[in-house]
Design an enzyme around this catalytic site. Sequence first.
Site, PDB file in Angstrom:
ATOM      1  N   THR A  30     -49.717 -21.148  44.064  1.00 44.01           N
ATOM      2  CA  THR A  30     -50.815 -21.250  45.049  1.00 44.01           C
ATOM      3  C   THR A  30     -52.058 -21.855  44.391  1.00 44.01           C
ATOM      4  O   THR A  30     -52.826 -22.557  45.042  1.00 44.01           O
ATOM      5  CB  THR A  30     -51.175 -19.873  45.660  1.00 44.01           C
ATOM      6  OG1 THR A  30     -51.477 -18.960  44.617  1.00 44.01           O
ATOM      7  CG2 THR A  30     -50.049 -19.317  46.518  1.00 44.01           C
ATOM      8  N   GLN A 104     -38.053 -19.068  41.740  1.00 46.18           N
ATOM      9  CA  GLN A 104     -37.605 -19.247  43.126  1.00 46.18           C
ATOM     10  C   GLN A 104     -38.221 -20.516  43.700  1.00 46.18           C
ATOM     11  O   GLN A 104     -37.894 -20.914  44.814  1.00 46.18           O
ATOM     12  CB  GLN A 104     -38.062 -18.051  43.974  1.00 46.18           C
ATOM     13  CG  GLN A 104     -37.506 -16.730  43.480  1.00 46.18           C
ATOM     14  CD  GLN A 104     -38.194 -15.559  44.158  1.00 46.18           C
ATOM     15  OE1 GLN A 104     -37.886 -15.236  45.304  1.00 46.18           O
ATOM     16  NE2 GLN A 104     -39.099 -14.901  43.472  1.00 46.18           N
ATOM     17  N   ASP A 107     -40.771 -26.461  43.535  1.00 48.28           N
ATOM     18  CA  ASP A 107     -41.796 -27.479  43.293  1.00 48.28           C
ATOM     19  C   ASP A 107     -41.683 -28.188  41.944  1.00 48.28           C
ATOM     20  O   ASP A 107     -42.396 -29.171  41.684  1.00 48.28           O
ATOM     21  CB  ASP A 107     -43.196 -26.872  43.455  1.00 48.28           C
ATOM     22  CG  ASP A 107     -43.424 -25.620  42.583  1.00 48.28           C
ATOM     23  OD1 ASP A 107     -42.859 -25.548  41.475  1.00 48.28           O
ATOM     24  OD2 ASP A 107     -44.165 -24.723  43.025  1.00 48.28           O
ATOM     25  N   HIS A 122     -33.436 -21.613  43.577  1.00 46.38           N
ATOM     26  CA  HIS A 122     -33.423 -22.120  44.960  1.00 46.38           C
ATOM     27  C   HIS A 122     -33.439 -23.647  45.010  1.00 46.38           C
ATOM     28  O   HIS A 122     -33.784 -24.231  46.045  1.00 46.38           O
ATOM     29  CB  HIS A 122     -34.620 -21.556  45.748  1.00 46.38           C
ATOM     30  CG  HIS A 122     -34.466 -20.099  46.083  1.00 46.38           C
ATOM     31  ND1 HIS A 122     -35.518 -19.311  46.489  1.00 46.38           N
ATOM     32  CD2 HIS A 122     -33.367 -19.293  46.082  1.00 46.38           C
ATOM     33  CE1 HIS A 122     -35.074 -18.068  46.715  1.00 46.38           C
ATOM     34  NE2 HIS A 122     -33.777 -18.041  46.473  1.00 46.38           N
ATOM     35  N   CYS A 130     -25.524 -35.499  49.101  1.00 47.97           N
ATOM     36  CA  CYS A 130     -24.724 -35.751  50.305  1.00 47.97           C
ATOM     37  C   CYS A 130     -24.026 -34.450  50.689  1.00 47.97           C
ATOM     38  O   CYS A 130     -23.411 -33.796  49.845  1.00 47.97           O
ATOM     39  CB  CYS A 130     -23.694 -36.841  50.049  1.00 47.97           C
ATOM     40  SG  CYS A 130     -22.613 -37.048  51.480  1.00 47.97           S
ATOM     41  N   ASN A 217     -49.020  -9.740  40.362  1.00 44.45           N
ATOM     42  CA  ASN A 217     -48.950 -10.209  41.749  1.00 44.45           C
ATOM     43  C   ASN A 217     -50.124  -9.635  42.530  1.00 44.45           C
ATOM     44  O   ASN A 217     -50.426  -8.445  42.392  1.00 44.45           O
ATOM     45  CB  ASN A 217     -47.624  -9.751  42.396  1.00 44.45           C
ATOM     46  CG  ASN A 217     -47.276 -10.555  43.616  1.00 44.45           C
ATOM     47  OD1 ASN A 217     -47.025 -11.756  43.509  1.00 44.45           O
ATOM     48  ND2 ASN A 217     -47.266  -9.936  44.782  1.00 44.45           N
TER      49      ASN A 217
HETATM   50  P1  NAD Z   1     -43.778 -14.980  48.663  1.00 48.42           P
HETATM   51  O1  NAD Z   1     -44.630 -15.914  49.451  1.00 48.42           O
HETATM   52  O2  NAD Z   1     -42.870 -14.058  49.365  1.00 48.42           O
HETATM   53  O3  NAD Z   1     -44.733 -14.094  47.749  1.00 48.42           O
HETATM   54  C1  NAD Z   1     -45.744 -14.665  46.970  1.00 48.42           C
HETATM   55  C2  NAD Z   1     -46.540 -13.528  46.368  1.00 48.42           C
HETATM   56  O4  NAD Z   1     -47.461 -14.112  45.467  1.00 48.42           O
HETATM   57  C3  NAD Z   1     -47.341 -12.732  47.393  1.00 48.42           C
HETATM   58  O5  NAD Z   1     -47.031 -11.359  47.275  1.00 48.42           O
HETATM   59  C4  NAD Z   1     -48.807 -13.001  47.010  1.00 48.42           C
HETATM   60  O6  NAD Z   1     -49.615 -11.870  47.084  1.00 48.42           O
HETATM   61  C5  NAD Z   1     -48.703 -13.444  45.576  1.00 48.42           C
HETATM   62  N1  NAD Z   1     -49.712 -14.414  45.145  1.00 48.42           N
HETATM   63  C6  NAD Z   1     -50.252 -15.447  45.849  1.00 48.42           C
HETATM   64  N2  NAD Z   1     -51.091 -16.167  45.084  1.00 48.42           N
HETATM   65  C7  NAD Z   1     -51.083 -15.560  43.863  1.00 48.42           C
HETATM   66  C8  NAD Z   1     -51.743 -15.812  42.631  1.00 48.42           C
HETATM   67  N3  NAD Z   1     -52.607 -16.838  42.494  1.00 48.42           N
HETATM   68  N4  NAD Z   1     -51.506 -14.995  41.586  1.00 48.42           N
HETATM   69  C9  NAD Z   1     -50.659 -13.924  41.696  1.00 48.42           C
HETATM   70  N5  NAD Z   1     -50.007 -13.626  42.841  1.00 48.42           N
HETATM   71  C10 NAD Z   1     -50.216 -14.444  43.903  1.00 48.42           C
HETATM   72  O7  NAD Z   1     -43.012 -15.864  47.587  1.00 48.42           O
HETATM   73  P2  NAD Z   1     -41.593 -15.636  46.923  1.00 48.42           P
HETATM   74  O8  NAD Z   1     -41.431 -14.231  46.514  1.00 48.42           O
HETATM   75  O9  NAD Z   1     -41.452 -16.726  45.923  1.00 48.42           O
HETATM   76  O10 NAD Z   1     -40.549 -15.884  48.094  1.00 48.42           O
HETATM   77  C11 NAD Z   1     -40.724 -16.983  48.963  1.00 48.42           C
HETATM   78  C12 NAD Z   1     -39.623 -18.033  48.972  1.00 48.42           C
HETATM   79  O11 NAD Z   1     -40.262 -19.226  49.424  1.00 48.42           O
HETATM   80  C13 NAD Z   1     -39.042 -18.383  47.648  1.00 48.42           C
HETATM   81  O12 NAD Z   1     -37.695 -18.251  47.808  1.00 48.42           O
HETATM   82  C14 NAD Z   1     -39.402 -19.849  47.385  1.00 48.42           C
HETATM   83  O13 NAD Z   1     -38.209 -20.592  47.214  1.00 48.42           O
HETATM   84  C15 NAD Z   1     -39.992 -20.365  48.654  1.00 48.42           C
HETATM   85  N6  NAD Z   1     -41.294 -21.091  48.497  1.00 48.42           N
HETATM   86  C16 NAD Z   1     -41.488 -21.898  47.429  1.00 48.42           C
HETATM   87  C17 NAD Z   1     -42.697 -22.545  47.262  1.00 48.42           C
HETATM   88  C18 NAD Z   1     -42.872 -23.407  46.042  1.00 48.42           C
HETATM   89  O14 NAD Z   1     -41.902 -24.005  45.581  1.00 48.42           O
HETATM   90  N7  NAD Z   1     -44.085 -23.475  45.491  1.00 48.42           N
HETATM   91  C19 NAD Z   1     -43.729 -22.363  48.187  1.00 48.42           C
HETATM   92  C20 NAD Z   1     -43.486 -21.529  49.308  1.00 48.42           C
HETATM   93  C21 NAD Z   1     -42.253 -20.886  49.440  1.00 48.42           C
END
Ligand code: NAD
Length: 246
Positions: A30, A104, A107, A122, A130, A217
């Site tokens: 993020t 997960q 990116d 993932h 394909c 987190n």
């Molecule tokens: P999630 O969105 O379920 O959880 C993200 C967690 O990170 C949240 O609990 C939030 O509070 C915390 N968070 C946000 N910003 C933060 C920071 N700066 N520092 C610390 N914590 C922070 O994400 P997930 O558990 O990875 O599951 C979501 C699924 O979505 C994954 O399977 C992933 O493949 C996919 N996804 C990937 C991307 C990417 O590749 N960047 C982006 C969105 C979703």
Amino acid sequence: MDYKDSLQVIADSIKKAQKFYVLTGAGISTESGIPDFRTPGTGLWKKINPMEYATSNVLKKDPKTFYKVVYSRFASLLYAQPNKAHLILAELEEKGYLKGIITQNIDGLHYKAGSRKVWEVHGHTRTCLCSTCDREYPLKLLSSQVEKEIIPPLCQECGHPLRPNIVLFGDPMSLDYEEACRAVKRGCDFLLVVGSSLTVFPVSQIPSYAKNLAVINIQPTGYDDKAVAVIREKAGKTLTHLLEYF
Ligand code: NAD
């Protein structure tokens, strides 16, 4: 335990561990400008439930919706750059402490940051596949067709639909996932979770295979009560402070 004590516990656990791994989720990216799924109020996924649209079923049965709703939201990933948190994890590997990252995220930011051992459980957005003959191509082959509204985009060899090289809801898990599980089960002394809600199955099982665990987190996770330390702060700031112990 306060912030400083938690950092100390995490640093000591890393130094003691023979096999220290990190599990990352969307929260680590993020701070690179990529919204996660679950932080309340984040833009991209606010109105769309990814579990409803980012599925193998939608990709197959309604590719127009998939490319309009899901794929367009992944486009920002391609230009994102690693942030401090990604870079510090690469440095901990370089210094010999960190043995691998299980991510997960799709990116590719851990590789862009210089990490070498990364399990992208993932998938990733460097290539497409394909769906029939399994040939792998640079993502450009898919994206250039999507831009011209050729949907679904097609394989150059067999003419069947191409798909992003990512694991959608409803897809089988990747080989990277199987390998990562094996590595953790084989004796991970310490697993540090960074930026994951730990709610997406089956990755949400991985922390239960580690001997010890800590969580960085912003929001609470279902593993907090099993962790030796929990820090509810941003990953960039926390890992910057953690690096001072090494
Ligand atoms: P999630 O969105 O379920 O959880 C993200 C967690 O990170 C949240 O609990 C939030 O509070 C915390 N968070 C946000 N910003 C933060 C920071 N700066 N520092 C610390 N914590 C922070 O994400 P997930 O558990 O990875 O599951 C979501 C699924 O979505 C994954 O399977 C992933 O493949 C996919 N996804 C990937 C991307 C990417 O590749 N960047 C982006 C969105 C979703």
